[in-house]
Scaffold this active site. Structure first.
Site, short mmCIF file in Angstrom:
data_model
loop_
_atom_site.label_atom_id
_atom_site.label_comp_id
_atom_site.label_asym_id
_atom_site.label_seq_id
_atom_site.Cartn_x
_atom_site.Cartn_y
_atom_site.Cartn_z
N ARG A 42 0.85 -1.19 0.00
CA ARG A 42 0.00 0.00 0.00
C ARG A 42 0.88 1.24 0.00
NH1 ARG A 42 -2.74 2.95 4.34
NH2 ARG A 42 -4.73 3.79 3.66
N SER A 111 -12.14 -2.38 -3.00
CA SER A 111 -12.64 -1.92 -1.70
C SER A 111 -14.08 -1.49 -1.85
CB SER A 111 -11.83 -0.72 -1.20
OG SER A 111 -10.52 -1.09 -0.91
N LYS A 140 -6.25 5.65 9.13
CA LYS A 140 -6.48 6.83 8.31
C LYS A 140 -6.39 8.07 9.18
CE LYS A 140 -8.91 4.58 4.62
NZ LYS A 140 -9.99 4.62 3.65
#
Lengths: 218, 218
Positions: A42, A111, A140
């Protein structure tokens, strides 16, 4: 077996910035030792060149362990690394484009957080779904945090689609089991492994937790 | 002719956020009317899905005008749009990767600011160079602004490489001519066109300025 998402019980999403100062290849190496089923590169916040450089090391480690490597968002990076597939979100290139560029044999994850998005992704050719955030997420920024969608949503999506469903978002060893009890194939985590004092044993513990129900009675 | 970077005298780099509230397709349409030689889809700050949606419209417009479309940074988006090529910077995927993924016939541009970077990019298979920032730039955030490298650097790079050199960064109709006088093939602009009251006539004016020397004496 690892290359079929139907067998993915534990899924590591890498994020060097959530790894307590350790490099991503180190975390991946430990997670592989612990028995992780799949690794997603990621690294949000890294530029493409740096992701490519980190990815080349990670690709070697996962190939050595015969564990699939999935690249977040960038189909070009997935191809450049010889990764097994790509994982796209709702604001990335569409699943159909990823499928078209990578071909039928590639793994394309998507997602989603609703049944509608799940059906759209399946129709567009997704190989599996990353569903969440199940419990909200701490990976996040504060502004991007939301309440979790809960395991009822996992159940609804599992009922609606025929592709594997991986829960993601706020998942720890303590709350992982309800995701698979709801019909999820497995769980994806970032910090539960990347931020663990011992990422190998954190992975091992998670593997045992998620795999619990599969064990035949003695 | 437009598809050979050796003929690119005027090069538009799109940036909707620098277009005074107008959409990028509108700016591109006007620049094509004004005679722009090539368009690069940049749109930093837009997510991939939005760049893809804007890009599909821009692709139609440029194809209709037989003007090449280059995509900034993302090789996957370039392929998804059927663009003519990609433009990569020093922190994007390497030129060699872009060349490898897109094939020999694709156009691969590279942003450089030194002779060394220029030679590296040429060796790696770049089709042309975007050299700058020639005069500094106002299209980047204040923190990212630097002094310009000047037209002497253009001259040094033109001397060092055999591929076309496009000057970029702070270029206006007033200061464009010295870039081509220094041996540059052409100039790339963002705001000189995107922020102009009349992007078509701004393009036309720039085309005339840059093309000035090529006109045979009457």
């Amino acid at each position: 077996m690892h290359h079929d998402p139907a067998n993915w019980q534990t899924y590591l999403v890498t994020q060097e910035s959530a790894s307590n100062g350790r490099r991503t290849p180190e975390i991946v190496e430990r997670a592989l030792e612990g028995g992780i089923d799949v690794v997603q590169l990621r690294e949000k916040g890294l530029d493409a060149r740096d992701r490519y450089e980190v990815g080349r090391v990670v690709r070697e480690l996962t190939a050595e362990a015969d564990v699939p490597l999935i690249v977040n968002d960038r189909i070009d990076l997935a191809r450049a690394l010889g990764a097994d597939g790509v994982h796209v979100g709702q604001s990335d290139l569409p699943v159909a484009v990823a499928r078209d560029l990578l071909g039928e044999s590639a793994i394309v994850g998507c997602s989603v957080s609703t049944v509608e998005e799940s059906l759209d992704a399946e129709r567009a050719g997704a190989s599996y779904l990353g569903v969440g955030a199940v419990y909200g997420t701490t990976s996040k920024s504060v502004a991007a945090r939301k309440d979790g969608i809960g395991t009822e949503r996992i159940e609804a999506i599992v009922d609606a689609v025929d592709i594997p469903v991986i829960g993601i978002g706020g998942i720890t060893d303590e709350n992982a089991r309800p995701v698979v009890d709801a019909g999820g194939t497995g769980v994806a985590v970032i910090s539960e492994i990347t931020a663990a004092d011992d990422p190998a044993s954190a992975t091992e513990t998670l593997v045992e937790t998620v795999d619990g129900q599969e064990k035949p009675p003695e």
